[in-house]
Design a protein around this motif. Structure first.
Motif, short mmCIF file in Angstrom:
data_model
loop_
_atom_site.label_atom_id
_atom_site.label_comp_id
_atom_site.label_asym_id
_atom_site.label_seq_id
_atom_site.Cartn_x
_atom_site.Cartn_y
_atom_site.Cartn_z
N ARG A 103 0.82 -1.21 0.00
CA ARG A 103 0.00 0.00 0.00
C ARG A 103 0.87 1.27 0.00
O ARG A 103 0.59 2.24 0.71
CB ARG A 103 -0.99 0.00 1.17
CG ARG A 103 -1.87 -1.24 1.20
CD ARG A 103 -3.00 -1.13 2.19
NE ARG A 103 -3.96 -0.10 1.82
CZ ARG A 103 -4.88 -0.24 0.87
NH1 ARG A 103 -4.97 -1.37 0.18
NH2 ARG A 103 -5.71 0.75 0.60
N CYS A 150 -6.27 15.48 1.07
CA CYS A 150 -7.56 14.83 0.83
C CYS A 150 -7.34 13.45 0.25
O CYS A 150 -6.21 13.01 0.02
CB CYS A 150 -8.43 15.68 -0.10
SG CYS A 150 -7.80 15.75 -1.81
N SER A 151 -8.43 12.76 -0.04
CA SER A 151 -8.36 11.40 -0.59
C SER A 151 -7.88 11.37 -2.03
O SER A 151 -7.53 10.32 -2.55
CB SER A 151 -9.74 10.75 -0.51
OG SER A 151 -10.68 11.48 -1.30
N THR A 176 -9.45 11.52 -4.77
CA THR A 176 -10.25 10.71 -5.69
C THR A 176 -10.57 11.44 -7.00
O THR A 176 -11.02 10.81 -7.95
CB THR A 176 -11.56 10.27 -5.03
OG1 THR A 176 -12.28 11.42 -4.55
CG2 THR A 176 -11.29 9.32 -3.86
N VAL A 227 -4.70 5.52 -6.60
CA VAL A 227 -5.61 6.10 -5.59
C VAL A 227 -6.84 5.23 -5.41
O VAL A 227 -7.30 5.00 -4.28
CB VAL A 227 -6.01 7.53 -5.98
CG1 VAL A 227 -7.17 8.03 -5.13
CG2 VAL A 227 -4.82 8.48 -5.83
N LYS A 244 -7.07 4.15 -1.35
CA LYS A 244 -7.90 4.95 -0.45
C LYS A 244 -9.21 4.21 -0.12
O LYS A 244 -9.72 3.41 -0.92
CB LYS A 244 -8.22 6.30 -1.09
CG LYS A 244 -6.99 7.16 -1.27
CD LYS A 244 -6.31 7.46 0.05
CE LYS A 244 -4.97 8.15 -0.11
NZ LYS A 244 -5.04 9.48 -0.71
N THR A 245 -9.74 4.50 1.07
CA THR A 245 -10.95 3.84 1.57
C THR A 245 -11.91 4.87 2.14
O THR A 245 -11.56 6.05 2.32
CB THR A 245 -10.60 2.83 2.67
OG1 THR A 245 -10.10 3.55 3.82
CG2 THR A 245 -9.56 1.82 2.20
N ASP A 294 -10.49 6.46 5.13
CA ASP A 294 -9.55 7.54 4.85
C ASP A 294 -10.28 8.86 4.66
O ASP A 294 -9.81 9.92 5.12
CB ASP A 294 -8.73 7.22 3.59
CG ASP A 294 -7.76 6.08 3.79
OD1 ASP A 294 -7.18 5.98 4.88
OD2 ASP A 294 -7.59 5.28 2.85
N VAL A 295 -11.40 8.82 3.97
CA VAL A 295 -12.18 10.04 3.75
C VAL A 295 -12.64 10.63 5.08
O VAL A 295 -12.55 11.84 5.31
CB VAL A 295 -13.39 9.75 2.83
CG1 VAL A 295 -14.30 10.98 2.73
CG2 VAL A 295 -12.91 9.34 1.43
N LEU A 297 -9.58 12.15 6.90
CA LEU A 297 -9.12 13.36 6.26
C LEU A 297 -10.12 14.51 6.44
O LEU A 297 -9.71 15.67 6.57
CB LEU A 297 -8.88 13.09 4.77
CG LEU A 297 -7.65 12.24 4.47
CD1 LEU A 297 -7.73 11.64 3.07
CD2 LEU A 297 -6.38 13.08 4.61
N SER A 334 -10.73 16.20 -4.57
CA SER A 334 -11.55 15.05 -4.20
C SER A 334 -12.93 15.18 -4.81
O SER A 334 -13.46 16.29 -4.94
CB SER A 334 -11.67 14.96 -2.67
OG SER A 334 -12.65 14.01 -2.29
#
Length: 440
Positions: free
Chosen positions: A30, A321-322, A324, A333, A337-338, A341-342, A345, A372
């Motif tokens: 990861r 941020c994530s 995304t 990403v 990221k999960t 994580d959001v 953050l 994001s």
């Protein structure tokens, strides 16, 4: 070794071996792909062309991982059969070459089998050979039967985006993720003149766009500091301050410095704050190349704790941020990221926002942004801030500030870009930005 030097006979195997290690570091350990790339010792022994292919191979495997795993699973004789991680990754790299990169079958299959032997997976030679040769034979039928966008999007992201943006826009987002992002450029001077020199197309938002590929450092104007690489969406937030001549500004979480450069180019005296001294060193190098170092002071600090000596006119917070919204540029990403994580953050973003307000003079302007697509990291943050800090008011972004692209604006006057915007020109990163003013 140079590009002109003939590669050793085992260079193809060495290249796939480095790619295998990188893929393992991203998916099993990861580690973000860029960090794994920078830390790879094996890359140093590869010729430049082999390094380029290695990056393309791993990035494509990550970008198309859902399709690749679906195709491999369909080739297994036992439903739900689980493979050893290293065997799975060897197959993934082979499948990426056969399904998406146009690598000749003999090259992709033979090197995959050789790689299995090199990694002491002799019992799986026959299985790897059989699966990859079948993938090659059935390539067109396999791809035609797949829902590419959906397969390559983790369930939690698909459900989140569908709830937030609806099915049609979510489809546009995930389809844009399938292609490599173009190269966007922000210039200090006349964008029209630079467009000709760089063989780039001007975008409505003010950025220039080139087809991705080649060495950025070899493009016209790089050494003279006329421009820097910055996605078109990422270039919007700093432009929302307008002319900053004679004003003071703080760029929080500033590295690597694209937005710092924009603030300085707009006339501000900028304090760039970042918690990473390594990343700030890169920012300092960038400001020197762009001849903006005289307008930028750097501070290594945690922005949730740091305080300026005096309030300033403008604060730009590009919060961690994530990311995304950057999956087309950073396909790892989607795999790293999960939802958790959001949530984590979002708590950090809230703390940073409250601190940023305290750094402003009365009448000062705050621009908050994240790369994001998650509302928890964008719209929801501003809603919560306005409830807790009533001295802050929204200053709606107007269509002329985003090149007339009204579909980039929400009803509240926020900027909300998605990769589905400007799709015919190559899309753009997902970004959120809000502009607020601190009242007296």
């Amino acid at each position: 070794m140079t590009d002109e030097t003939p590669a050793p006979a085992d260079s193809a195997l060495a290249t796939r071996g480095v790619a295998l290690d990188l893929l393992f570091n991203v998916l099993a350990k990861r580690v973000p792909f860029d960090d794994a790339w920078e830390g790879s010792r094996g890359l140093r022994a590869l010729a430049p062309r082999d390094r380029a292919f290695t990056r393309l191979l791993v990035a494509t495997t990550l970008r198309r991982l859902g399709q690749i795993d679906d195709a491999i699973q369909s080739m297994l004789t036992k439903q739900g059969q689980q493979l050893k991680a290293v065997v799975q990754d060897i197959l993934r790299l082979g499948a990426a070459q056969l399904l998406f990169l146009g690598t000749p079958a003999h090259a992709a299959v033979d090197t995959a089998v050789e790689l299995a032997v090199a990694r002491r997976q002799h019992p799986y030679k026959g299985l790897i050979n059989a699966i990859l040769r079948r993938l090659d034979r059935e390539r067109d039928a396999i791809l035609a039967a797949q829902d590419a966008g959906r397969l390559n999007t983790p369930d939690w992201l698909w459900l989140s985006w569908r709830k937030t943006y609806g099915t049609a826009l979510t489809r546009a987002i995930v389809e844009t993720h399938l292609a490599e992002a173009p190269l966007d450029i922000t210039v200090k001077g006349d964008a029209g003149a630079w467009a000709g020199r760089l063989e780039a197309v001007p975008l409505p938002t003010g950025s220039l766009r080139r087809t991705a590929g080649g060495q950025v450092t070899e493009l016209s104007g790089f050494d003279e500091g006329g421009w820097w690489v910055q996605d078109a969406a990422a270039a919007i937030p700093a432009r929302l301050f307008g002319n900053l001549t004679g004003r003071t500004a703080i760029d929080l979480c500033a590295a690597p410095g694209g937005k710092t450069a924009q603030l300085a180019a707009a006339g501000a005296q900028v304090t760039a704050v970042d918690r990473s001294d390594r990343r700030l060193a890169r920012l300092t190098e960038n400001m020197a190349r762009l001849d903006l170092a005289g307008q930028v002071a750097t501070i290594v600090a945690d922005a949730t704790e740091w305080r300026p000596a005096a309030p300033v006119d403008a604060v730009l917070l590009d919060a961690p941020c994530s990311a995304t919204g950057t999956i087309r540029r950073h396909p790892d990403v989607a795999r790293l990221k999960t939802e958790e994580d959001v949530e984590k953050l979002a708590r950090i973003q809230s703390r940073l926002l409250y601190r940023a307000v305290d750094m402003l003079k009365p009448g000062g302007t705050l621009v908050y942004c994240t790369c994001s697509l998650q509302p928890e990291e964008g719209e929801n943050q501003i809603t919560n801030l306005l409830y807790r800090r009533p001295e802050m008011v929204i200053e709606p972004v107007t269509p002329d500030e985003v090149g007339g692209l009204t579909d980039l604006l929400t009803g509240d006057g926020f900027v909300r870009c998605t990769p589905g915007h400007l799709a015919e020109q190559g899309g753009m990163d997902g970004f959120f930005a809000a502009r607020l003013r601190r009242t007296g």
